[in-house]
Every structure is written in structure tokens, then in C-alpha cells.
Design an enzyme around this catalytic site. Sequence first.
Site, PDB file in Angstrom:
ATOM      1  N   VAL A   1       0.782  -1.280   0.087  1.00 55.64           N
ATOM      2  CA  VAL A   1      -0.092   0.077  -0.133  1.00 55.64           C
ATOM      3  C   VAL A   1       0.844   1.152   0.006  1.00 55.64           C
ATOM      4  CG1 VAL A   1      -1.935   0.974   1.128  1.00 55.64           C
ATOM      5  CG2 VAL A   1      -1.721  -1.248   1.372  1.00 55.64           C
ATOM      6  N   GLY A   2       1.050   1.888  -1.196  1.00 56.95           N
ATOM      7  CA  GLY A   2       2.184   3.058  -1.336  1.00 56.95           C
ATOM      8  C   GLY A   2       3.414   2.455  -0.745  1.00 56.95           C
TER       9      GLY A   2
ATOM     10  N   HIS B   1      -3.748  -4.165   7.425  1.00 58.59           N
ATOM     11  CA  HIS B   1      -4.555  -4.328   6.052  1.00 58.59           C
ATOM     12  C   HIS B   1      -5.070  -5.602   5.724  1.00 58.59           C
ATOM     13  CE1 HIS B   1      -5.006  -2.441   2.137  1.00 58.59           C
ATOM     14  NE2 HIS B   1      -4.901  -3.554   1.768  1.00 58.59           N
TER      15      HIS B   1
ATOM     16  N   ASP C   1      -9.266  -6.393  -0.265  1.00 59.82           N
ATOM     17  CA  ASP C   1      -9.596  -5.008  -0.559  1.00 59.82           C
ATOM     18  C   ASP C   1     -10.892  -4.612   0.340  1.00 59.82           C
ATOM     19  OD1 ASP C   1      -9.634  -2.894  -2.385  1.00 59.82           O
ATOM     20  OD2 ASP C   1     -11.709  -3.615  -3.188  1.00 59.82           O
TER      21      ASP C   1
ATOM     22  N   GLY D   1     -10.234   0.416   3.844  1.00 62.70           N
ATOM     23  CA  GLY D   1     -10.692   1.728   3.953  1.00 62.70           C
ATOM     24  C   GLY D   1     -12.070   1.785   4.618  1.00 62.70           C
ATOM     25  N   ARG D   2     -12.941   1.335   3.751  1.00 57.42           N
ATOM     26  CA  ARG D   2     -14.028   1.354   4.165  1.00 57.42           C
ATOM     27  C   ARG D   2     -14.642   0.780   5.471  1.00 57.42           C
ATOM     28  NH1 ARG D   2     -14.054   0.599  -1.199  1.00 57.42           N
ATOM     29  NH2 ARG D   2     -15.031   2.119  -2.589  1.00 57.42           N
ATOM     30  N   VAL D   3     -14.105  -0.484   5.702  1.00 60.01           N
ATOM     31  CA  VAL D   3     -14.109  -1.321   6.660  1.00 60.01           C
ATOM     32  C   VAL D   3     -13.612  -0.181   8.121  1.00 60.01           C
ATOM     33  CG1 VAL D   3     -13.474  -3.138   8.501  1.00 60.01           C
ATOM     34  CG2 VAL D   3     -14.477  -3.496   5.999  1.00 60.01           C
ATOM     35  N   SER D   4     -12.497   0.220   8.004  1.00 65.31           N
ATOM     36  CA  SER D   4     -12.037   1.255   9.005  1.00 65.31           C
ATOM     37  C   SER D   4     -12.700   2.254   9.401  1.00 65.31           C
ATOM     38  CB  SER D   4     -10.504   1.573   8.822  1.00 65.31           C
ATOM     39  OG  SER D   4     -10.637   2.507   7.863  1.00 65.31           O
ATOM     40  N   ARG D   5     -13.441   2.908   8.620  1.00 62.27           N
ATOM     41  CA  ARG D   5     -14.271   4.234   8.607  1.00 62.27           C
ATOM     42  C   ARG D   5     -15.605   3.790   9.475  1.00 62.27           C
ATOM     43  NH1 ARG D   5     -11.161   5.508   4.144  1.00 62.27           N
ATOM     44  NH2 ARG D   5     -12.769   4.837   2.601  1.00 62.27           N
TER      45      ARG D   5
END
Length: 409
Positions: free
Chosen positions: A163-164, A210, A214, A217-221
Amino acid sequence: MFETPARIEPCFFQDTIPAVLADLTVELQREADNLGRGLHPESAAELADLVRMMNCYYSNLIEGHNTRPKDIEKALAGAEVEPERRALALEAKAHVIVQRKIDEMYSKGDLLSPTSVEFIAWVHRMFYHEMPEEFRFMERPDGSKVEIVPGEFRKTASDDVVVGRHQPPSSDRVEAFMAHFSMRFRVTEKWASTRIIAIASAHHRFNYIHPFPDGNGRVSRLMSHAMALKAGIGGHGLWSISRGLARGLKDRGEYKRMMDYADSPRRGDLDGRGNLSEAALKDFCGWFLTVALDQIRFSTALFDLERLEDRYRLLVKDISEDKRAPDLLAAVLKHGSLERGDVHLVLKTSERTARNTMSAMVRQGFLKSETPKAPVRIAFPLDYRERLFPNLFTDAELTMPDPRPLSFR
């Protein structure tokens, strides 16, 4: 090399909580307590559904998916969306459905610990069960496509990701890392201040692991949203962390920069005792909680609940020729809902006239009900939401009272 879950330490602040973070928790509790005060819980619940749309809109925007609010509403209502926008609308619908379920569980007292493996897997599973087929596959570096299994962590070397600049733990170690993550953050649930600060630190450490191929990000928010509810700063569901993360405090790139900064390794003996930098974690938590405070204050100014009735009266007066309509809307807003048989008493008119006024307001979307005979509740039709709540889905600034200065650096 064998990867130990201690790689994500420090997950929290071992000795004393930094003063700036302690101050932020007090500010957050105070501002969240004021948000929604004076609004009937049923009317607040309708506004919360609007905020869920805003939350998913900005959460998708972080992922580079720009979804029109009207398309989100169509998808939620089961209406047809233009083919070229259908997949994005269904993706947004999935987010709203999961957040709505989280809110329902919290209101019933059934919400699991948001940092538990069980809850996190459930969020991912429910989210991807609702996802359109187009978004249930991801492309590997070799060009092949693999289906995302709802609720399943990365397991094999083929699931390893970058990731980056960040190299998350190897897939075969994810379960051990997540067990450690859950255990460490369970401890923070004992005290009010640590529950709030943990929203920020858990957000980063989860994304550092992570765990899913996939959707992290949405799960974390969504996890952060659930943690805010548990921490007592949910503000009746009337604010969105995703909007703040998408916009940042100064620019839209802050979220990714701060997440990258919190990946920093320990910088010597004075920088905590873990693998990662405690100073960087402190700065990230300060930034994240300041974003949350900014968003609570934004929602307070946006909804301007003390003047909501006046705005709604003026709107309905402009739309409807029925002079009784504004009084009906004001009564429903105040009481949360109204039995159909009581409408004529509120309007001080005949049952037939009252029924006609009420039916017109339902047709125009200002009132709603579960069934044709159920009580009527307030509604906020999308076509008029900019009139009621300017800048809900825009980046324009609102005039907000100056807060007490806080520095997280």
C-alpha cells in the site's frame, strides 16, 4: 523472517495520555453532547439517515468514487439508476445499509466491540454481500482477477499487498496480528477518555495490518463510526468522520499523508518502547480527533437545529398553497411522529381537510410513514435539502463559532 504482532506497537500510550489528547476528549464529549439536543429522537433518526448518505458519499470519494447523492437515494429506494452510474450507486447503498445496521444494533444495546475480530469480519462480510458484482473482484499484479470473499482475511502469499510505501504483514500472519489488535484495543474500552483516543489509534493500526484483500478503508471508517457510538460521542448519528477525512483540516491530501506519517518507525530511546513511533502516533491521534471535533462542530452549524423549524416552515410555505401545511410539518418535527387520527386536532380543522393536507405533504416527500395507516414522520426530500441544509454535499465553508485553540503538535 518471522513477523510478530508486536510490529504494530505501540497501539496506545503506555504510561500517561498526552495532555493535548486528554483535552481533545473533553472537547469532543462536550460538543457531541450538544449536537442534536432539543430535537425529538425520531426526527433525529431521520436526519441521521441523511448523514449516512453523506458519510458513504465521502467514504467513496476517498476511494476515488464520486457518487451523486440522488443516485444513492435511488439505489436505496430500489429505483433504477442509469447503467453508467449503477455500480457506484449500489456500492454506496451497501455502505449505508451496513452503517444503518450498526446504528440499529447500538440503539438496541447489541453492538459488539468494534475492534473485535468478530465485528470487523461481520462488517466486511455484510458490506461485500451487498456490493455489485463489478466490485467483488480485484486485479492482481499479474493481471489475473480474484474474487473477494466477504469477511475473509488475507491468507496466502498470493494475497500479499503493498500500500504505497507500506508493506503490510504477510497474509499468513494476518490472523495473529488481528487477534493481537483485538486484545490490545479491548483494554481501552474501560475508560471514557481511552475509548475516544482509541478511535484514532485503532483506525491507523487496522489499516497498517490491512487484513482484507480489499475494502479495508471502508471497513476502518465504519469501525471508527461504531467506536464513536460506543465512546459516547456519536451525537445521535448527526456527524460523519468520512467527510472530515476526505477534506482534512487544510487540504484533501492530509488523510493519506498522516496515515503514512503514522507508519514511521521508532526514532530512538525517547520515542516509546514499540516498533513504531509513539510521537508519530500522538500526532496522528491529535490530527484525527481534531478532524472529528471539526466535523461535530460543522454538523452543529449545518443543521442549526434551533432554526430548523423556521427554515422548514418557509420552505413549505413557498412550495404549498395550503396554509395549514407549515403548522403540520412543525408539529411532526417537534413530536417526532403523529398519529393520522390526531392531525385534525393539531390543525384545528375537519378530519377531511386535515387528511387532504397530510396526504399532500406525504406525496411531496415532506412526510413519510411505514404503511398507509401508520403514524407520519418528518422527511427531508433530496430536492430541497440544499434549502434546508446548505452545503451538505459541497466543500463550501460554514461560519462556525471559534473553538478554544488546540494544538496536536
